[in-house]
Enzyme design. Structure first.
Site, mmCIF file in Angstrom:
data_model
loop_
_atom_site.group_PDB
_atom_site.id
_atom_site.type_symbol
_atom_site.label_atom_id
_atom_site.label_comp_id
_atom_site.label_asym_id
_atom_site.label_seq_id
_atom_site.Cartn_x
_atom_site.Cartn_y
_atom_site.Cartn_z
ATOM 1 N N TYR A 144 0.854 -1.195 0.000
ATOM 2 C CA TYR A 144 0.000 0.000 0.000
ATOM 3 C C TYR A 144 0.893 1.249 0.000
ATOM 4 O O TYR A 144 0.748 2.135 -0.851
ATOM 5 C CB TYR A 144 -0.915 -0.047 1.236
ATOM 6 C CG TYR A 144 -1.500 1.281 1.662
ATOM 7 C CD1 TYR A 144 -2.575 1.834 0.980
ATOM 8 C CD2 TYR A 144 -0.978 1.988 2.757
ATOM 9 C CE1 TYR A 144 -3.120 3.062 1.377
ATOM 10 C CE2 TYR A 144 -1.505 3.198 3.156
ATOM 11 C CZ TYR A 144 -2.578 3.729 2.465
ATOM 12 O OH TYR A 144 -3.101 4.929 2.860
ATOM 13 N N LYS A 148 1.576 4.331 -2.619
ATOM 14 C CA LYS A 148 1.279 5.722 -2.238
ATOM 15 C C LYS A 148 2.479 6.619 -2.595
ATOM 16 O O LYS A 148 2.303 7.777 -2.929
ATOM 17 C CB LYS A 148 0.962 5.850 -0.740
ATOM 18 C CG LYS A 148 -0.324 5.201 -0.267
ATOM 19 C CD LYS A 148 -1.586 5.835 -0.805
ATOM 20 C CE LYS A 148 -1.970 7.157 -0.199
ATOM 21 N NZ LYS A 148 -3.269 7.662 -0.750
#
Ligand SMILES: NC(=O)C1=CN([C@@H]2O[C@H](COP(=O)(O)OP(=O)(O)OC[C@H]3O[C@@H](n4cnc5c(N)ncnc54)[C@H](O)[C@@H]3O)[C@@H](O)[C@H]2O)C=CC1
Ligand SMILES: CC(C)=CCC[C@@H](C)[C@H]1CC[C@H]2C3=C(CC[C@]12C)[C@@]1(C)CCC(=O)C[C@@H]1CC3
Length: 345
Positions: A144, A148
């Site tokens: 994740y 990002k």
């Protein structure tokens, strides 16, 4: 030839507006007189003044109607970190963000405000009062966060004063507040399973938890300061409560507020991290045979046992940011908003 209507500066779109942060942002924008188009893969509510567009942000044709006559776009959509799905993170956060940028340019949007994350610089070791000039994590704590980082770079690099397309990234940390589907629900679920008895390490590690309305305030300030002559163009900004708190004090205040016991017994950080790593490896090896999701993942143990708090001086200097809700009030309002999660409910 059809005349092109100049997008109104009070007309904006919120991509991910059905989510926890997105919905709080939409509510504040409406209060401030904006008209709002929400674009999200799901519709979770209905309110006057908001037009909903349901679709996948990876689909440029689906995005365009939501961006029509809009001058300002907030992009706060992402798959949940807990989904732990590498391909999904790459598709939505990387390819999807490229699509959002292309769609904004095609629709002549002037400003794009991205919700990034302070964890783009976190590698699982202490960060104390980290500023925005810290390098991006070389070894991000999970997929994740890895996506990002790429997402933030894409948005900031797209900032082009000549072409009149201005971008900025907001990096919040540990967002909490009413309707949060993650922090309090996971905490209570862990407590109900009798697993919130232990403090990892000596319990002195400081962390930022940020009340959702402060995160919203940071986004709106950024949008309203984003002009060609502003220093904020193409830059990331930490937005926090500016009140770092011991991770375990925060957990205890929420738990006790909801009628559960606070964690009491200390376990050495290295031992718990090692166990979490072992469990994670086991879950990978056994995945073809049995599927289990350990509560103590290495990422969670690192979040719970290290210092990670950030300076928001840059946001104060460049856009006059100041938290609007204190940590104490934020915790009280959050606890009150979860009557169904109280002990015995
Ligand atoms: N919750 C937190 O503590 C933190 C969150 N963030 C960032 O803040 C943003 C908002 O997070 P939350 O509100 O907590 O998450 P959330 O899961 O409540 O909201 C995300 C929204 O994005 C939508 N979405 C996901 N994939 C989509 C797609 N392919 N097309 C269209 N919509 C899609 C979801 O349906 C959801 O409504 C995210 O970008 C997240 O990375 C950053 C730091 C901390
Ligand atoms: C500050 C910050 C980035 C917070 C993010 C929120 C979540 C990642 C937390 C929500 C509930 C937390 C939690 C733990 C770790 C971090 C969270 C997942 C533990 C798993 C840590 C180890 C325990 O003893 C149990 C905790 C349950 C709740």
């Amino acid at each position: 030839m059809a005349t092109r209507i100049r997008p109104s500066s009070k007309r904006c779109a919120v991509i991910g507006g059905s989510g926890f942060l997105g919905r709080h942002l939409v509510e504040k924008l409406l209060d401030r007189g904006y008209s709002v188009a929400v674009f999200d893969i799901r519709q979770s509510y209905e309110v006057p003044g908001v037009t909903f567009h349901q679709g996948d942000l990876c689909d440029q044709q689906a995005l365009l109607p939501a961006l029509k006559d809009v001058s300002l776009v907030f992009h706060c959509a992402s798959p949940a970190p807990a989904s732990d799905d590498r391909a999904l993170f790459e598709r939505v956060n990387i390819q999807g963000t490229q699509t959002v940028i292309k769609a904004c340019i095609e629709a002549r949007v002037q400003k794009l405000v991205l919700t990034s994350s302070a964890s783009v610089v976190f590698e699982g070791t202490d960060i104390k009062n980290g500023r925005e000039d810290l390098p991006y994590a070389k070894k991000p704590i999970d997929y994740y966060t890895q996506t990002k980082i790429v997402q933030e770079k894409l948005v900031l690099e797209a900032c082009d004063k000549q072409k009149g397309f201005l971008t900025v990234a907001i990096r919040p940390h540990g967002i909490f507040g009413p309707r949060d589907p993650q922090l309090v629900p996971i905490l209570v679920d862990t407590a109900r399973r009798g697993k919130m008895k232990f403090i990892i390490g000596d319990g002195s590690n400081l962390v930022d938890f940020t009340f959702v309305e402060n995160v919203v305030h940071g986004h709106i300030l950024a949008a309203e300061h984003l002009r060609t002559d502003s220093p904020i163009c193409g830059k990331p900004y930490h937005i926090t409560n500016d009140e770092p708190i011991r991770f375990w004090d925060f957990m205890s205040e929420v738990l006790v507020g909801l009628g559960y016991a606070a964690p009491r017994y200390h376990l050495p950080y290295a031992l718990v991290y090692g166990l979490a790593l072992l469990l994670w490896l086991l879950s990978l090896i056994l995945r073809p045979l049995v599927s289990f999701k350990p509560t103590f993942t290495p990422m969670r143990v690192a979040l719970a046992g290290t210092h990670h708090y950030y300076s928001c001086e840059r946001a104060k200097e460049d856009m006059g940011y100041k938290p609007v809700v204190s940590l104490k009030e934020g915790i009280e309002r959050t606890v009150k908003s979860y009557p169904h999660l109280r002990h015995g409910a």
